[in-house]
Design a protein around this motif. Structure first.
Motif, PDB file in Angstrom:
ATOM      1  N   HIS A 112      43.035 -11.179 -40.048  1.00  0.00           N
ATOM      2  CA  HIS A 112      44.185 -10.559 -40.706  1.00  0.00           C
ATOM      3  C   HIS A 112      43.736  -9.485 -41.696  1.00  0.00           C
ATOM      4  O   HIS A 112      44.383  -8.428 -41.815  1.00  0.00           O
ATOM      5  CB  HIS A 112      45.024 -11.622 -41.403  1.00  0.00           C
ATOM      6  CG  HIS A 112      45.718 -12.552 -40.458  1.00  0.00           C
ATOM      7  ND1 HIS A 112      46.737 -12.150 -39.630  1.00  0.00           N
ATOM      8  CD2 HIS A 112      45.520 -13.869 -40.188  1.00  0.00           C
ATOM      9  CE1 HIS A 112      47.149 -13.180 -38.893  1.00  0.00           C
ATOM     10  NE2 HIS A 112      46.421 -14.228 -39.222  1.00  0.00           N
ATOM     11  N   ASP A 126      44.841  -1.286 -39.112  1.00  0.00           N
ATOM     12  CA  ASP A 126      46.256  -1.026 -38.851  1.00  0.00           C
ATOM     13  C   ASP A 126      46.555  -0.927 -37.356  1.00  0.00           C
ATOM     14  O   ASP A 126      47.340  -0.088 -36.904  1.00  0.00           O
ATOM     15  CB  ASP A 126      46.704   0.254 -39.559  1.00  0.00           C
ATOM     16  CG  ASP A 126      48.237   0.375 -39.630  1.00  0.00           C
ATOM     17  OD1 ASP A 126      48.901  -0.674 -39.596  1.00  0.00           O
ATOM     18  OD2 ASP A 126      48.741   1.512 -39.695  1.00  0.00           O
ATOM     19  N   THR A 127      45.903  -1.785 -36.573  1.00  0.00           N
ATOM     20  CA  THR A 127      46.145  -1.834 -35.139  1.00  0.00           C
ATOM     21  C   THR A 127      45.661  -3.171 -34.600  1.00  0.00           C
ATOM     22  O   THR A 127      44.808  -3.829 -35.209  1.00  0.00           O
ATOM     23  CB  THR A 127      45.418  -0.695 -34.406  1.00  0.00           C
ATOM     24  OG1 THR A 127      45.689  -0.795 -32.996  1.00  0.00           O
ATOM     25  CG2 THR A 127      43.918  -0.785 -34.606  1.00  0.00           C
ATOM     26  N   SER A 128      46.216  -3.567 -33.442  1.00  0.00           N
ATOM     27  CA  SER A 128      45.757  -4.783 -32.768  1.00  0.00           C
ATOM     28  C   SER A 128      44.853  -4.462 -31.587  1.00  0.00           C
ATOM     29  O   SER A 128      44.482  -5.367 -30.832  1.00  0.00           O
ATOM     30  CB  SER A 128      46.961  -5.606 -32.287  1.00  0.00           C
ATOM     31  OG  SER A 128      47.710  -6.084 -33.388  1.00  0.00           O
ATOM     32  N   ARG A 156      42.877  -6.526 -39.586  1.00  0.00           N
ATOM     33  CA  ARG A 156      44.062  -5.824 -39.080  1.00  0.00           C
ATOM     34  C   ARG A 156      44.688  -4.946 -40.161  1.00  0.00           C
ATOM     35  O   ARG A 156      45.211  -3.873 -39.874  1.00  0.00           O
ATOM     36  CB  ARG A 156      45.087  -6.834 -38.559  1.00  0.00           C
ATOM     37  CG  ARG A 156      44.685  -7.497 -37.251  1.00  0.00           C
ATOM     38  CD  ARG A 156      45.816  -8.335 -36.688  1.00  0.00           C
ATOM     39  NE  ARG A 156      45.375  -9.076 -35.515  1.00  0.00           N
ATOM     40  CZ  ARG A 156      44.946 -10.324 -35.529  1.00  0.00           C
ATOM     41  NH1 ARG A 156      44.925 -10.988 -36.693  1.00  0.00           N
ATOM     42  NH2 ARG A 156      44.560 -10.926 -34.439  1.00  0.00           N
ATOM     43  N   LEU A 157      44.657  -5.417 -41.402  1.00  0.00           N
ATOM     44  CA  LEU A 157      45.180  -4.596 -42.495  1.00  0.00           C
ATOM     45  C   LEU A 157      44.365  -3.314 -42.658  1.00  0.00           C
ATOM     46  O   LEU A 157      44.905  -2.252 -42.984  1.00  0.00           O
ATOM     47  CB  LEU A 157      45.156  -5.391 -43.805  1.00  0.00           C
ATOM     48  CG  LEU A 157      46.179  -6.523 -43.940  1.00  0.00           C
ATOM     49  CD1 LEU A 157      45.944  -7.289 -45.238  1.00  0.00           C
ATOM     50  CD2 LEU A 157      47.598  -5.973 -43.903  1.00  0.00           C
TER      51      LEU A 157
END
Length: 346
Positions: free
Chosen positions: A275, A282-284, A278-279
Motif C-alpha cells: 500500500h 500511484d498505479t497498480s 501504491r501511494l
C-alpha cells in the motif's frame, strides 16, 4: 517513464542510506567514515569495526533488506491474487504454515537430540529448514486458495485465512508440546521475528531463495496485470489462470517460507508495504509496483532494525513489535479508505 526512474532511484537511495545506518548504529556505534571504509573494503581506524560489521551487522542488514523485499513483493502478489487489500502472507496463514514446516523438521531432527533451537536448525540444515518452510507455506496458501473458490466476500476470505492460520498455529503448538522443552521455548522467541544471528553462510542460502521468488514474480507481471480486472477478463485475453495461480503460490512460498525459516514470522510488512508503494507509484501496474515494493520493503525493515537496536543501549526491541507499530496504522488507513469494506460491513 522518467518519473518511474526517478522514483526507483529515490527509493533505492533511501534504502542504501538506511542500510548504512543499520550497519553503523547499535549498542556500539561505528563512526560513519569507518563504516563506509569497511563496506567499501578499506581498512578502518580500529580493527574491531571490521569484525563487528563483517560478522554481525552486515549480515543482519542484508537479511533485513532481503526480508523486506521478499515480504513486500509476496504481499503484493497475494493481494492481487485474492483481490483483497488486506491479504498478506502473515494474515492468510502462510507464515504459520512455514512455521509448521520448521517445527516439524525440528521435532524430527532437533527434538530427538535434545538440542537447542539453533543446533536443531543446524541438524536439519539451513536448506532443509527453508525447504520445509516453503512446503508448509505453499500447503497453507493452496488450501486458502482452494477455499477462495466458494467465498466471494473479501471480508469472509480474510476471516477464512485467519482461521486457517489459527488452526495451523494450533498444530504447531501440538508439535512443540511433544518436543524438547528447550526447543519449544526458543521457538516462541523465534516467533517474535528477528534478523539477528544470520551469518554469511546463511545468506548464501537465503539470497538465492529470495532471488528465485522475485524472479518468478517478475515473470508473472503481465498476467498479474490482466488479473486486476478479474479472472474472466484474464481468461479472455489468453492468460492461463491456473498456471498463474501456481506461479504465485510458488513465488509466495519461496519468499514467505524462506524469510520465515531464517527470521521467524514477521507481521505487517507484507500487508503495509504494497500500500505504501501504491501511494508512491500511484498505479497498480505491476511493472512499476513490484520494483518499488521491493525497495520500500527493504527500506521499511532496515528502518525497523535501526529503531529496534537503539544506540548506546543493550536493549533489543523484537522486530514484530516495531513492524506492528509501523504496519497497524497503515492497515487502519486502508480500512477507513476502502469503500469495498464499507459496503461489505454495512
Amino acid at each position: 517513464m522518467t518519473r518511474r526512474r526517478v522514483l526507483l532511484s529515490a527509493t533505492g537511495a533511501v534504502a542504501v542510506v538506511l542500510f548504512v545506518l543499520a550497519v553503523a548504529l547499535g549498542p556500539v556505534s561505528v563512526p560513519p567514515v569507518d563504516t563506509l571504509r569497511v563496506l567499501t573494503g578499506a581498512s578502518p581506524s580500529d580493527p574491531r569495526w571490521s569484525v563487528l560489521i563483517g560478522t554481525v551487522r552486515f549480515p543482519r542488514a542484508v537479511t533485513a533488506a532481503l526480508a523486506g523485499a521478499a515480504l513486500g513483493v509476496a504481499g503484493a502478489l497475494v493481494q492481487t491474487l485474492f483481490r483483497n487489500p488486506l491479504a498478506d502472507p502473515y494474515v492468510l496463514g502462510v507464515s504459520s504454515g512455514a512455521g509448521l514446516g520448521v517445527a516439524l523438521s525440528l521435532a524430527a531432527v532437533g527434538g530427538s537430540a535434545g538440542a537447542s533451537f539453533a543446533e536443531g536448525l543446524a541438524g536439519v540444515g539451513r536448506l532443509g529448514a527453508v525447504g520445509a518452510a516453503a512446503v508448509g507455506a505453499a500447503a497453507v496458501l493452496g488450501l486458502v486458495l482452494l477455499l477462495a473458490r466458494w467465498v466471494r466476500s473479501v471480508v469472509t476470505l480474510l476471516v477464512v485465512g485467519v482461521m486457517v492460520g489459527a488452526a495451523t498455529t494450533a498444530v504447531v503448538s501440538l508439535v512443540l508440546a511433544w518436543s524438547d522443552p528447550r526447543i519449544a521455548q526458543q521457538f516462541v522467541v523465534w516467533g517474535l521475528g528477528s534478523v539477528d544471528g544470520t551469518s554469511r553462510a546463511d545468506l548464501a542460502v537465503l539470497a538465492p531463495v529470495v532471488a528465485a521468488g522475485l524472479a518468478v514474480a517478475a515473470l508473472s507481471v503481465k498476467p498479474l496485470n490482466a488479473l486486476l480486472l478479474g479472472e474472466a477478463h484474464a481468461r479472455s485475453v489468453g492468460v492461463p489462470v491456473r498456471r498463474l495461480r501456481a506461479a504465485v503460490v510458488l513465488a509466495v512460498a519461496l519468499l514467505g517460507g524462506g524469510v520465515t525459516a531464517f527470521c521467524g514470522p514477521i507481521a505487517f510488512v507484507g500487508i503495509a508495504v504494497p500500500h505504501l508503494a501504491r501511494l508512491l507509484v500511484d498505479t497498480s501496474d505491476h511493472r512499476a509496483l513490484l520494483p518499488v515494493t521491493a525497495l520500500v520493503g527493504a527500506a521499511v525493515v532496515l528502518a525497523c532494525v535501526v529503531v529496534g537496536h537503539p544506540p548506546g543501549t543493550e536493549v533489543v526491541v523484537p522486530l514484530n513489535v516495531v513492524t506492528s507499530l509501523v504496519g497497524a496504522p497503515v492497515v487502519i488507513a486502508v480500512l477507513l479508505r476502502s469503500r469495498r469494506f464499507a459496503v461489505a460491513l454495512s
